[in-house]
Design a protein around this motif. Structure first.
Motif, mmCIF file in Angstrom:
data_model
loop_
_atom_site.group_PDB
_atom_site.id
_atom_site.type_symbol
_atom_site.label_atom_id
_atom_site.label_comp_id
_atom_site.label_asym_id
_atom_site.label_seq_id
_atom_site.Cartn_x
_atom_site.Cartn_y
_atom_site.Cartn_z
ATOM 1 N N ASP A 99 0.818 -1.210 0.000
ATOM 2 C CA ASP A 99 0.000 0.000 0.000
ATOM 3 C C ASP A 99 0.854 1.264 0.000
ATOM 4 O OD1 ASP A 99 -2.328 -1.445 -0.044
ATOM 5 O OD2 ASP A 99 -2.665 -1.346 2.122
ATOM 6 N N ARG A 157 1.911 1.836 -3.518
ATOM 7 C CA ARG A 157 0.748 2.255 -4.300
ATOM 8 C C ARG A 157 0.412 3.714 -4.022
ATOM 9 N NH1 ARG A 157 -2.430 -1.358 -2.511
ATOM 10 N NH2 ARG A 157 -1.939 -2.899 -4.119
ATOM 11 N N ASP A 162 -5.803 -2.064 -14.481
ATOM 12 C CA ASP A 162 -6.003 -3.023 -13.398
ATOM 13 C C ASP A 162 -6.272 -2.276 -12.092
ATOM 14 O OD1 ASP A 162 -5.768 -4.952 -11.369
ATOM 15 O OD2 ASP A 162 -4.377 -6.149 -12.560
ATOM 16 N N LYS A 169 -6.988 -3.502 -9.205
ATOM 17 C CA LYS A 169 -6.318 -4.159 -8.082
ATOM 18 C C LYS A 169 -4.901 -3.627 -7.952
ATOM 19 C CE LYS A 169 -5.665 -7.318 -4.884
ATOM 20 N NZ LYS A 169 -6.326 -7.253 -3.571
ATOM 21 N N GLU A 170 -4.217 -3.516 -9.054
ATOM 22 C CA GLU A 170 -2.838 -3.025 -9.037
ATOM 23 C C GLU A 170 -2.777 -1.549 -8.686
ATOM 24 O OE1 GLU A 170 0.433 -1.943 -12.414
ATOM 25 O OE2 GLU A 170 -0.493 -3.924 -12.560
ATOM 26 N N GLY A 190 -5.828 -1.112 -5.359
ATOM 27 C CA GLY A 190 -5.944 -2.136 -4.326
ATOM 28 C C GLY A 190 -7.356 -2.605 -4.094
ATOM 29 N N MET A 191 -8.144 -2.684 -5.155
ATOM 30 C CA MET A 191 -9.549 -3.104 -5.018
ATOM 31 C C MET A 191 -9.917 -4.099 -6.108
ATOM 32 S SD MET A 191 -11.613 0.207 -6.559
ATOM 33 C CE MET A 191 -10.895 1.328 -5.353
ATOM 34 N N LYS A 192 -11.132 -4.639 -6.001
ATOM 35 C CA LYS A 192 -11.628 -5.590 -6.999
ATOM 36 C C LYS A 192 -11.564 -4.987 -8.393
ATOM 37 C CE LYS A 192 -16.067 -6.279 -7.113
ATOM 38 N NZ LYS A 192 -17.444 -6.742 -6.817
ATOM 39 N N ASN A 193 -11.048 -5.756 -9.338
ATOM 40 C CA ASN A 193 -10.866 -5.248 -10.698
ATOM 41 C C ASN A 193 -12.171 -5.394 -11.488
ATOM 42 O OD1 ASN A 193 -9.452 -4.125 -12.864
ATOM 43 N ND2 ASN A 193 -8.925 -6.134 -13.685
ATOM 44 N N ASN A 253 -19.549 -1.651 -8.815
ATOM 45 C CA ASN A 253 -18.419 -1.853 -7.918
ATOM 46 C C ASN A 253 -18.445 -0.745 -6.856
ATOM 47 O OD1 ASN A 253 -15.945 -2.139 -6.630
ATOM 48 N ND2 ASN A 253 -14.780 -2.426 -8.513
#
Length: 332
Positions: free
Chosen positions: A24, A27, A108, A110-111, A114-117, A123
């Motif tokens: 994190d 990120r 992406d 997630k990348e 840091g969450m659902k793609n 969402n």
């Protein structure tokens, strides 16, 4: 070349220290740098675009640029120290997200966040992030990508009212079209909210349709008669849509799938006369049916022959005639 890039784009940044970050923390660093580069400009373009162009082509998928940047070649990277390679990898992370956001490509989640793609307004985590994050420029570009993606999905499913509504999305508060983030005067928070509100309205409309157990084509016919995506289902309009649905299901489905159709023809006039005649007859009968149904179910002024709603219905009829009909697996 690495030193030049660091000087041009990361002059006041301790990349050596930041390159040791992970998870994190890394990120967060990347997002802060991308936000800065999307905000700072060189002329009329944000620095993010210039950094992107150092490494990637303007294609989707982060295609490496040609040999003009030797840092992308393995032999050149092997000449770097371990610390330089770590800094380069961090720069590539920043440049990659700058590329996707500047050119408005899906990326992406997630990348990046840091969450659902899942690049869709359902969402909830994405919506929460976009409406609360301090990285407002990133949020604007991501919301625009969300809008652009939805237009593509609705276009592919031939749901024209939603496609057109999003393409011509207008801010009533700021009296302008919601264009890309570099061509708008709408403040970031309002910009994101305008897009999210429009997408959520369409999503809620379809959820109501699911609860009412309406077939996707019936929902689209209802909205095509309206000419826009409405906030509710009107019983009278739904009755008209059902009458059209029944006609299309029984009398139109597959009627434009013709053995003699010439797929190599370069123009409509090159099609066999029998094909052109059948198409004209089928579509003429459907147009007459629309007029009959509007007279029976709708108030005066609805679905006139020169209206956008009439055009929507005619386009839907063509898709039905081609065999695109009641495809429940492709429901929105």
């Amino acid at each position: 070349m690495l030193a030049q890039i660091e000087n041009d784009f990361f002059r006041k940044t301790n990349l050596a220290e930041a390159s040791r970050l992970a998870g994190d923390e890394r990120r967060t660093f990347v997002l802060a740098q991308v936000e800065r580069l999307l905000t700072e400009k060189n002329g009329s373009l944000p620095l993010a675009m210039f950094l992107s162009d150092m490494f990637w082509t303007a294609d989707d998928g982060r295609e490496p640029i040609d040999e003009s940047n030797p840092l992308l070649s393995l032999p050149q990277q092997q000449t770097l120290t371990d610390e330089e390679v770590s800094r380069l990898r961090l720069i590539l992370d920043v440049a990659g997200l700058c590329h996707d956001l500047s050119l408005h490509f899906l990326f992406d989640l997630k990348e990046a966040f840091g969450m659902k793609n899942d690049f869709w307004v359902s969402n909830k985590q994405l919506v929460e992030w976009l409406t609360t994050t301090p990285y407002e420029r990133i949020a604007m570009h991501t919301a625009y990508i969300l809008k652009k993606h939805a237009i593509g999905v609705y276009g592919g499913l031939h749901y024209q009212p939603a496609q057109d509504e999003l393409a011509e999305l207008y801010s009533m508060e700021y009296h302008e079209l919601v264009r890309d983030p570099e061509r708008t005067n709408i403040p970031p928070r309002s910009y994101v909210k305008t897009i999210i509100d429009a997408l959520q309205q369409i999503e809620r409309h379809w959820q109501r349709g699911y609860r009412l157990k309406l077939r996707p084509d019936l929902v689209m016919l209802h909205d095509e008669i309206y000419g826009v995506v409405p906030r509710q289902f009107d019983k009278g309009v739904l009755a008209a849509a059902q009458a059209l649905y029944d006609y299309m299901d029984k009398e139109l489905y597959g009627r434009l799938v013709l053995k003699e159709y010439n797929y190599n023809a370069t123009s409509w006039n090159d099609q066999p006369e029998s094909v052109r005649r059948t198409w004209a007859e089928v579509m003429s009968r459907f147009a007459d049916k629309v007029r009959e149904i509007r007279a029976e179910y709708l108030a005066e002024g609805w679905v006139t022959d020169d209206s956008l709603a009439f055009s929507y219905l005619m386009a839907h009829a063509q898709m039905c005639g081609h065999g695109w009909w009641r495809e429940e697996d492709d429901a929105l």
